[in-house]
Scaffold this motif. Structure first.
Motif, PDB file in Angstrom:
ATOM      1  N   MET A   1      12.674  21.752 -12.665  1.00 56.06           N
ATOM      2  CA  MET A   1      12.474  20.465 -11.999  1.00 56.06           C
ATOM      3  C   MET A   1      11.231  20.533 -11.122  1.00 56.06           C
ATOM      4  O   MET A   1      10.593  21.592 -11.026  1.00 56.06           O
ATOM      5  N   GLN A   2      10.897  19.438 -10.493  1.00 55.97           N
ATOM      6  CA  GLN A   2       9.719  19.440  -9.625  1.00 55.97           C
ATOM      7  C   GLN A   2       9.910  18.526  -8.423  1.00 55.97           C
ATOM      8  O   GLN A   2      10.617  17.521  -8.486  1.00 55.97           O
ATOM      9  N   HIS A   3       9.283  18.931  -7.312  1.00 49.00           N
ATOM     10  CA  HIS A   3       9.147  18.069  -6.145  1.00 49.00           C
ATOM     11  C   HIS A   3       7.728  17.512  -6.156  1.00 49.00           C
ATOM     12  O   HIS A   3       6.783  18.233  -6.485  1.00 49.00           O
ATOM     13  N   ILE A   4       7.595  16.235  -5.834  1.00 46.66           N
ATOM     14  CA  ILE A   4       6.267  15.694  -5.591  1.00 46.66           C
ATOM     15  C   ILE A   4       6.269  15.080  -4.198  1.00 46.66           C
ATOM     16  O   ILE A   4       7.291  14.531  -3.759  1.00 46.66           O
ATOM     17  N   THR A   5       5.165  15.219  -3.495  1.00 45.66           N
ATOM     18  CA  THR A   5       5.070  14.748  -2.117  1.00 45.66           C
ATOM     19  C   THR A   5       4.259  13.473  -2.067  1.00 45.66           C
ATOM     20  O   THR A   5       3.083  13.459  -2.449  1.00 45.66           O
ATOM     21  N   GLN A   6       4.914  12.411  -1.638  1.00 44.28           N
ATOM     22  CA  GLN A   6       4.225  11.137  -1.468  1.00 44.28           C
ATOM     23  C   GLN A   6       4.229  10.776   0.002  1.00 44.28           C
ATOM     24  O   GLN A   6       5.279  10.457   0.562  1.00 44.28           O
ATOM     25  N   ASN A   7       3.058  10.888   0.610  1.00 43.35           N
ATOM     26  CA  ASN A   7       2.895  10.464   2.000  1.00 43.35           C
ATOM     27  C   ASN A   7       3.918  11.130   2.924  1.00 43.35           C
ATOM     28  O   ASN A   7       4.720  10.475   3.576  1.00 43.35           O
TER      29      ASN A   7
ATOM     30  N   SER B   1      -6.823  13.932  -8.307  1.00 41.32           N
ATOM     31  CA  SER B   1      -6.019  12.818  -7.800  1.00 41.32           C
ATOM     32  C   SER B   1      -4.530  13.152  -7.813  1.00 41.32           C
ATOM     33  O   SER B   1      -3.783  12.715  -6.945  1.00 41.32           O
ATOM     34  N   ARG B   2      -4.084  13.937  -8.820  1.00 38.37           N
ATOM     35  CA  ARG B   2      -2.665  14.312  -8.909  1.00 38.37           C
ATOM     36  C   ARG B   2      -2.327  15.463  -7.970  1.00 38.37           C
ATOM     37  O   ARG B   2      -1.171  15.659  -7.622  1.00 38.37           O
ATOM     38  N   LYS B   3      -3.335  16.238  -7.586  1.00 43.62           N
ATOM     39  CA  LYS B   3      -3.078  17.320  -6.621  1.00 43.62           C
ATOM     40  C   LYS B   3      -2.588  16.768  -5.283  1.00 43.62           C
ATOM     41  O   LYS B   3      -1.896  17.459  -4.536  1.00 43.62           O
ATOM     42  N   LYS B   4      -2.930  15.512  -5.004  1.00 40.89           N
ATOM     43  CA  LYS B   4      -2.469  14.895  -3.753  1.00 40.89           C
ATOM     44  C   LYS B   4      -0.949  14.809  -3.705  1.00 40.89           C
ATOM     45  O   LYS B   4      -0.347  14.751  -2.636  1.00 40.89           O
ATOM     46  N   LEU B   5      -0.324  14.754  -4.884  1.00 39.81           N
ATOM     47  CA  LEU B   5       1.136  14.688  -4.949  1.00 39.81           C
ATOM     48  C   LEU B   5       1.794  16.049  -4.722  1.00 39.81           C
ATOM     49  O   LEU B   5       3.018  16.144  -4.632  1.00 39.81           O
ATOM     50  N   LYS B   6       0.991  17.109  -4.670  1.00 44.26           N
ATOM     51  CA  LYS B   6       1.476  18.472  -4.401  1.00 44.26           C
ATOM     52  C   LYS B   6       2.691  18.836  -5.263  1.00 44.26           C
ATOM     53  O   LYS B   6       3.759  19.172  -4.737  1.00 44.26           O
ATOM     54  N   PRO B   7       2.563  18.741  -6.593  1.00 37.47           N
ATOM     55  CA  PRO B   7       3.725  19.064  -7.441  1.00 37.47           C
ATOM     56  C   PRO B   7       4.177  20.504  -7.245  1.00 37.47           C
ATOM     57  O   PRO B   7       3.368  21.434  -7.244  1.00 37.47           O
TER      58      PRO B   7
END
Length: 793
Positions: free
Chosen positions: A61-67, A250-256
């Motif tokens: 699974m994965q965590h993504i960080t939004q703001n 741009s996707r690195k901002k989501l810190k997957p």
């Protein structure tokens, strides 16, 4: 000696049938509840344990960080599995990609839509499938299919399915290369009706290999099996940045952040909050475990109270036994043997009650629990459980009754004393504290559900249905629309990329004027046809709907209010330009927020644009002027006409929305079921105590009646003590319930409040039930002829 004890115990039971009935009945109900809860807990705790590799199977699974807030998801880029396999393969036995599947499978005139999965071939070994026909190597060829036993029987009956052919979606022939035993109901793969080759998935979806950035979209699931030597935490830490190292800036901002979620936690620990596993259904498992213990304790309290209440009647027996040489330990064994005999009768009755109520309980809990009769562990558990219940129920009476002094008893000057009733009163207070707390909890669960159900959803659910699209309906959509409208069957018909109650696609490629470069974006991105807003009943806060009169609407978008706020436009979003992966799109309207996902959480910012190709869902608004059954029959007729090869099936949006409350409603129904039984057990004990008190005060009541006391005053006299105990229980239960319920409500962003009237209603209900229970004995005693009660004087 033991035989003598049991004989005396049996004589006491038959001599006092009323008290015996209350004791045995109360214990039987309590034990039956505890058994049902035990079976439910076992079913929950044994979830997925049918798999041999249970301890080593994981989901990637994965965590993504939004703001600054982490979100957790179970879908990944399709290259994630091969990447882990290539660089971290030493830690895994298998790393397998998968995707859910709902396909039309046909053989002759048998045509059904079934649920299954695309999987890589090694899934048969990872899940240790029990093959009834064929071998576990059956998915090596792309055009092969493995069937569950029940699906195989659906198509081929008792004949062998091996090497037979099924046609999928009327265009692909698949060879049956194996049949496996159905998955257990308490399994994450309970609906695994068939398995298809992962190679076939890639063949069917050629667009995957043509992706410009294959690490961008998340649409597959990844399962793996760790080697015996691998440590889950260490391996999870190793693969943490496997996606982060592949995505663009741009996707690195989501810190997957990739991690492994073990099978042992899939069912009970599925809830994540800000990237932290905070439990899930395990909370309900322990909650009902505690309820089961308390309900059984209530039944044991009845036994304790009634046994000690009758202490004066048994005091002479204890005095004589001690006078002729019985030691206290022998008396303790005597009284324990009585409690064990009661429990033995109650245990037999409780098994009968459990069997009779199990179908009803399964329906309430949405389970398929069965009693494991052949399992010796089950019977050992029943025996051990009964012995423990007997020891708990008999402990206080045995120690109390065996403590009487023979000299005092035989001189006739023995009195239990005014403090002797204190333990009984404490136990009654405990009983009603538990019962009232359960009532308050049940009211709050249903109040929270109703509060969420009453939340404005931003569209009209009534009469709204969805139908899965297929190539035939897609090709004939205009003809279907014209025919249904000409028959006045529907008030609206449209297409969409997802049903109104779910999100199937999100996009990270949006940008706009004034957007903070550090702001992470992942918005639900919905494609709809022109009449979608009219069909679902959009409510516009600003601007207009899509229109065929404006050809430029092909590059227009509509936002919900949450998106307008998220983008900083406030109430002036119309006319703004939003860039979708660099393509400019003009905002033409803003709609009120539609509750699409959880009804307990804030609405996500969402974007709607016109579909330019395939749509997954057809949405229809049935004409309210026609009866529902008539309209549905006409819809089915038209869809079957233009899509004769695909079985027709529709879903009411209101039903899909109602399913979002499923877990909470089941918990509420179970809690109310246990609360009713708790009250019943408590009142059973109260009835017994009231009858004993009335019997004990017979002469006092007679004297009071001779002196002019009314029936009402005598009723008050006999009832007030019990009412006082219930009021004390309410004072204890209210703050305890408030503390736990307030913590439970914090799980929901959109939640109701704990109102004072809930506690008042629970207390009033408990008082009313208490008065009804006590009044029968009180009025009966008050109406007794004083001549009869005083004749021995």
């Amino acid at each position: 000696m033991l035989r003598n004890y049991l004989k005396i115990a049996f004589r006491n039971l038959t001599r006092h049938k009323g008290y015996s009935f209350i004791n045995i009945g109360g214990l039987a109900v309590g034990m039956a509840v505890a058994m049902l809860i035990g079976l439910w807990m076992y079913d929950e705790l044994s979830f997925n344990k049918n798999f041999q590799n249970y301890d080593r199977i994981v989901q990637v699974m994965q965590h993504i960080t939004q703001n600054e807030k982490k979100e957790t998801q179970g879908i990944n880029p399709y290259l994630l599995g091969p990447e882990i396999r290539a660089h971290y393969g030493d830690d895994f036995t298998y790393v397998l990609q998968s995707s859910q599947s709902h396909k039309l499978l046909a053989h002759g005139d048998k045509r059904f839509i079934k649920s299954g999965r695309y999987f890589e071939p090694q899934v048969t070994d990872m899940l240790s499938l029990k093959m009834l026909e064929g071998t576990r190597a059956g998915l090596k060829e792309p055009y092969s299919i493995l069937l569950s036993e029940s699906v195989a029987k659906t198509y081929f009956g008792e004949e062998s399915a091996l090497d037979k052919t099924l046609r999928m979606d009327d265009k692909t022939d698949l060879k049956v290369t194996g049949v496996y035993a159905d998955m257990p109901i308490n399994s994450s793969f309970r609906d695994l009706g068939y398995l298809l080759s992962w190679d076939l998935y890639l063949i069917e979806n050629q667009w995957i290999k043509e992706l410009e950035d294959p690490w961008r979209p998340n649409f597959t699931e990844t399962y793996a099996q760790l080697t015996e030597q691998a440590d889950l935490k260490k391996v999870s830490a190793k693969i943490k940045d496997v996606k982060l190292n592949k995505v663009d800036a741009s996707r690195k901002k989501l810190k997957p952040e990739v991690f492994l979620h073990p099978m042992s936690k899939w069912h009970l620990y599925a809830k994540f909050d800000n990237g932290i596993n905070v439990g899930g259904r395990i909370e309900y498992v322990w909650l009902f475990g505690v309820i089961g213990v308390f309900v059984l304790l209530l039944a044991c309290i009845n036994f304790m109270n009634l046994s000690t209440a009758r202490s004066e009647k048994r005091a002479r027996e204890v005095g004589i036994r001690k006078a002729v040489g019985s030691v206290r330990s022998q008396l303790i064994v005597q009284f324990f043997s009585e409690s064990l005999l009661v429990v033995a009768f109650a245990g037999a009755l409780s098994i009968l009650l459990m069997v009779l109520t199990l179908p009803f309980f399964n329906e309430l809990a949405d389970k398929s629990i069965s009693v494991p009769w052949p399992n010796p562990v089950f019977w050992l558990s029943i025996v051990g459980f009964s012995l423990l219940t007997g020891l708990i129920a008999g402990s206080y009476p045995a120690l109390y009754l065996s403590s009487f002094k023979p000299l005092t008893v035989l001189k006739g000057i023995f009195r239990v004393g005014r403090f002797a009733t204190v333990p009984r009163k404490v136990l009654v207070v405990l009983q009603f504290t538990v019962s009232i707390a359960l009532i308050i909890g049940t009211i709050m669960v249903f109040r929270q559900i109703q509060y969420a159900k009453d939340r404005p959803v931003g569209y009209e659910r009534d009469g709204l249905i969805t139908i899965f699209n297929n190539q035939e309906t897609q090709d004939n959509f205009e003809a279907i629309t014209n025919e249904l409208e000409s028959k006045n069957t529907v008030a609206g018909i449209a297409q969409a990329s997802a049903p109104p109650t779910d999100v199937w696609s999100t996009s990270t490629g949006f940008s706009w004027r004034g957007k903070d470069p550090s702001l992470a974006v992942d918005l639900p991105n919905n494609s709809v046809s022109h009449d979608y807003g009219k069909t679902v009943g959009w409510q516009f806060a600003e601007g207009r709907d899509f229109s065929r009169a404006f050809p430029t609407d092909s590059s227009a978008i509509i936002l919900n209010k949450a998106a307008a706020k998220f983008m900083g436009f406030g109430d002036k979003a119309v006319g703004e330009i939003i860039y979708d992966d660099g393509e400019p799109c003009r905002v033409i309207g803003v709609i009120e927020d539609m509750v699409v996902q959880s009804p307990y959480e804030p609405v996500r910012a969402a974007v709607y644009h016109l579909a330019d190709g395939w749509s997954s869902i057809v949405v229809l608004k049935l004409n309210s002027d026609k009866g529902i059954s008539t309209a549905l029959a006409e819809v089915k007729s038209v869809f079957t006409k233009y899509s004769p090869t695909v079985p027709y099936e529709h879903h009411f949006v209101s039903d899909d929305y109602a399913q979002k409350f499923g877990d909470e409603e089941r918990i509420g129904k179970l809690a109310s079921f246990f609360a009713i039984l708790a009250i019943f057990i408590s009142c059973l004990g109260l009835f017994g105590l009231a009858s004993f008190v009335a019997e004990q005060r017979t002469k006092e009541i007679g004297v009071r009646k001779v002196l002019g006391a009314s029936v009402a005053s005598l009723w008050r006299l006999l009832s007030k003590d019990f009412v006082l105990l219930v009021l004390i229980a309410l004072l204890i239960a209210a703050p305890v319930a408030w503390y736990f319920l307030n913590g439970w409500l914090q799980k929901y962003t959109y939640r109701t409040e704990l109102s004072w009237w809930i506690f008042a209603a629970a207390g009033a209900g408990a008082l009313a039930i208490t008065l009804l229970t006590v009044s029968f004995q009180a009025v009966k005693a008050a109406l007794m002829n004083p001549v009869k009660s005083l004749r021995s004087e």
